[in-house]
Design a protein around this motif. Structure first.
Motif, short mmCIF file in Angstrom:
data_model
loop_
_atom_site.label_atom_id
_atom_site.label_comp_id
_atom_site.label_asym_id
_atom_site.label_seq_id
_atom_site.Cartn_x
_atom_site.Cartn_y
_atom_site.Cartn_z
N LYS A 1 -14.35 15.86 13.13
CA LYS A 1 -15.22 15.48 12.13
C LYS A 1 -15.73 16.63 11.26
CE LYS A 1 -17.01 11.65 14.94
NZ LYS A 1 -18.24 11.02 15.44
N GLY A 2 -15.95 17.75 11.87
CA GLY A 2 -16.43 18.76 10.98
C GLY A 2 -15.44 19.43 10.03
N LEU A 3 -14.07 19.34 10.42
CA LEU A 3 -13.13 19.65 9.26
C LEU A 3 -12.77 18.75 8.29
CD1 LEU A 3 -10.57 21.17 12.21
CD2 LEU A 3 -11.73 22.45 10.33
N HIS A 4 -12.82 17.42 8.72
CA HIS A 4 -12.84 16.30 7.65
C HIS A 4 -14.07 16.50 6.46
CE1 HIS A 4 -9.75 13.29 8.68
NE2 HIS A 4 -9.92 13.55 9.80
N GLN B 1 1.00 -1.17 -0.23
CA GLN B 1 -0.01 0.09 0.00
C GLN B 1 0.88 1.31 -0.01
OE1 GLN B 1 -2.66 -0.25 3.21
NE2 GLN B 1 -4.11 -1.69 2.23
N SER B 2 0.30 2.33 -0.33
CA SER B 2 1.13 3.61 -0.18
C SER B 2 0.42 4.57 0.40
CB SER B 2 1.34 3.93 -1.71
OG SER B 2 -0.08 4.36 -2.12
N GLN B 3 1.00 5.80 0.91
CA GLN B 3 0.71 6.69 1.76
C GLN B 3 1.04 8.29 0.94
OE1 GLN B 3 2.14 6.36 5.66
NE2 GLN B 3 0.42 5.00 6.42
N LEU B 4 0.25 8.88 0.46
CA LEU B 4 0.49 9.98 0.00
C LEU B 4 0.32 11.32 0.94
CD1 LEU B 4 -1.80 9.82 -3.21
CD2 LEU B 4 0.69 9.34 -3.16
N PRO B 5 1.61 12.13 0.95
CA PRO B 5 1.70 13.23 1.74
C PRO B 5 0.70 14.41 0.91
CG PRO B 5 3.98 12.31 1.80
CD PRO B 5 2.76 11.63 0.69
N LEU B 6 0.00 15.19 1.62
CA LEU B 6 -0.92 16.31 0.98
C LEU B 6 -0.73 17.46 1.65
CD1 LEU B 6 -4.36 14.49 0.24
CD2 LEU B 6 -2.23 14.39 -1.18
N VAL C 1 -6.20 11.16 6.50
CA VAL C 1 -5.97 11.59 7.71
C VAL C 1 -5.34 12.88 7.97
CG1 VAL C 1 -4.16 11.02 9.82
CG2 VAL C 1 -5.46 9.10 8.48
N ILE C 2 -5.89 13.99 8.86
CA ILE C 2 -5.64 15.11 8.67
C ILE C 2 -4.45 15.20 9.97
CG2 ILE C 2 -6.07 17.76 9.63
CD1 ILE C 2 -8.91 17.12 8.46
N ASP C 3 -3.21 15.60 9.50
CA ASP C 3 -2.15 15.57 10.59
C ASP C 3 -2.20 16.81 11.51
OD1 ASP C 3 -1.43 12.82 9.68
OD2 ASP C 3 -0.33 13.87 7.91
N SER C 4 -2.30 17.88 10.74
CA SER C 4 -2.28 19.42 11.04
C SER C 4 -2.97 20.28 10.43
CB SER C 4 -0.64 20.00 11.06
OG SER C 4 -0.27 20.03 9.73
N LEU C 5 -3.18 21.42 11.17
CA LEU C 5 -3.97 22.62 10.51
C LEU C 5 -3.53 23.75 11.28
CD1 LEU C 5 -6.66 23.93 9.31
CD2 LEU C 5 -7.75 23.34 11.17
N SER C 6 -3.32 24.76 10.12
CA SER C 6 -2.76 26.22 10.31
C SER C 6 -3.89 27.24 9.74
CB SER C 6 -1.35 26.19 9.85
OG SER C 6 -0.60 25.49 10.54
N VAL C 7 -4.12 28.24 10.38
CA VAL C 7 -4.57 29.47 9.75
C VAL C 7 -3.75 30.48 9.55
CG1 VAL C 7 -6.49 31.30 10.25
CG2 VAL C 7 -6.63 28.96 11.47
N GLY D 1 -2.25 19.68 6.51
CA GLY D 1 -1.21 18.96 6.40
C GLY D 1 -1.79 17.41 6.34
N CYS D 2 -2.03 16.57 5.29
CA CYS D 2 -2.88 15.38 5.39
C CYS D 2 -1.94 14.37 4.92
CB CYS D 2 -3.91 15.55 4.51
SG CYS D 2 -5.03 16.96 4.87
N THR D 3 -2.46 13.12 5.18
CA THR D 3 -1.97 11.82 4.69
C THR D 3 -2.96 10.95 4.10
OG1 THR D 3 -0.07 11.73 6.43
CG2 THR D 3 -0.73 9.77 5.15
N ALA D 4 -2.76 10.76 2.79
CA ALA D 4 -3.92 10.11 2.25
C ALA D 4 -3.56 8.49 2.01
CB ALA D 4 -4.13 10.49 0.86
N CYS D 5 -4.39 7.82 2.93
CA CYS D 5 -4.01 6.11 2.85
C CYS D 5 -5.26 5.70 1.75
CB CYS D 5 -4.30 5.68 4.18
SG CYS D 5 -3.03 6.39 5.42
N PRO D 6 -5.32 4.42 1.35
CA PRO D 6 -6.19 3.68 0.69
C PRO D 6 -7.66 4.06 1.41
CG PRO D 6 -4.37 2.39 0.57
CD PRO D 6 -3.94 3.48 1.61
#
Length: 249
Positions: free
Chosen positions: A205-208, A144-149, A173-179, A164-169
């Protein structure tokens, strides 16, 4: 042994080397030519004329230089990578309804996705995949692969959100959030906010959901896994071609 038998025995060895399995690497011709030379010389000792290789066999017994061997290895890698790309060509087509425009520049490690959504500009920077083989943690699915976004959503003339996200199959996953404020000086250290996992569960959940309705969802990133693996292979081929051109100069 007659000369006819000698030639017949020698001719059996050359096709055998040529029929070597596709996965076998021949760094040089020495692997099969040495065996050919040994067989022929062994047969020649029984003949009544001087023990030397016939002239038509000298080609097979000639050692190639290290540089030629390196070029052969580079050519082999290019062929293998191109075969892989040819097999995956049909899967690379952008699926119908894909919400983003793709900007892909040769020689870079990322692609950029852009779209407009209700007065917002949504951009996604997609990095080369991190492959998961299953060795890191017991229970992980292999291959499997993980894509950094890096996802940015902005409105005209104001701050923007940077995820900052990681896309898994089948999952993002949201790793970080900055304004972030584009007018802030780079010399200032901005407050980046708390760890995303420390946020209230409903807020998470709302941010997802916020990202999902803007097109950053599993159905989008699942296509990108194969796309980026193919890009990685294409960039590898281009790099090999540059190496080949340098070695040939």
């Amino acid at each position: 042994m007659s000369l006819n038998n000698l030639v017949r025995n020698a001719s059996r060895l050359v096709p055998f080397a040529i029929r070597a399995p596709a996965g076998t690497r021949w760094c040089s011709h020495r692997h099969y030519t040495s065996a050919l030379s040994a067989t022929v010389n062994g047969c020649l000792k029984d003949l009544p004329f001087p023990r030397s290789l016939p002239s038509f066999l000298h080609h097979y017994s000639t050692e190639i230089s290290p540089d030629e061997s390196l070029l052969n290895n580079v050519n082999y890698e290019i062929e293998c990578a191109n075969e892989s790309l040819f097999a995956a060509e049909a899967e690379e087509e952008v699926p119908e309804g894909f919400p983003f425009k793709i900007e892909n520049h040769v020689g870079t490690e990322t692609i950029k996705l852009t779209r407009e959504y209700q007065g917002e500009t949504v951009s996604v920077e997609v990095y080369m995949p991190n492959l998961v083989t299953g060795d890191e943690e017991e229970g992980d699915d292999p291959n499997q692969s993980q894509l950094p976004l890096i996802v940015k959503t902005s409105k005209r003339g104001g701050p923007y959100l940077e995820f900052g996200c990681t896309a898994c199959p089948d999952e993002i996953v949201i790793d970080s959030l900055s304004v972030k404020d584009p007018e802030n000086s780079e010399d200032q250290i901005a407050y980046e906010g708390p760890d995303f996992t420390d946020l209230d569960e409903n807020l998470q959940k709302g941010l997802h959901r916020y990202l999902e309705i803007r097109g950053v969802k599993a159905s989008t990133t699942n296509f990108l896994h194969g796309y980026m693996i193919d890009k990685d292979t294409r960039e590898y081929v281009e790099w090999l071609k540059k190496l080949h051109k340098f070695l040939q100069a």
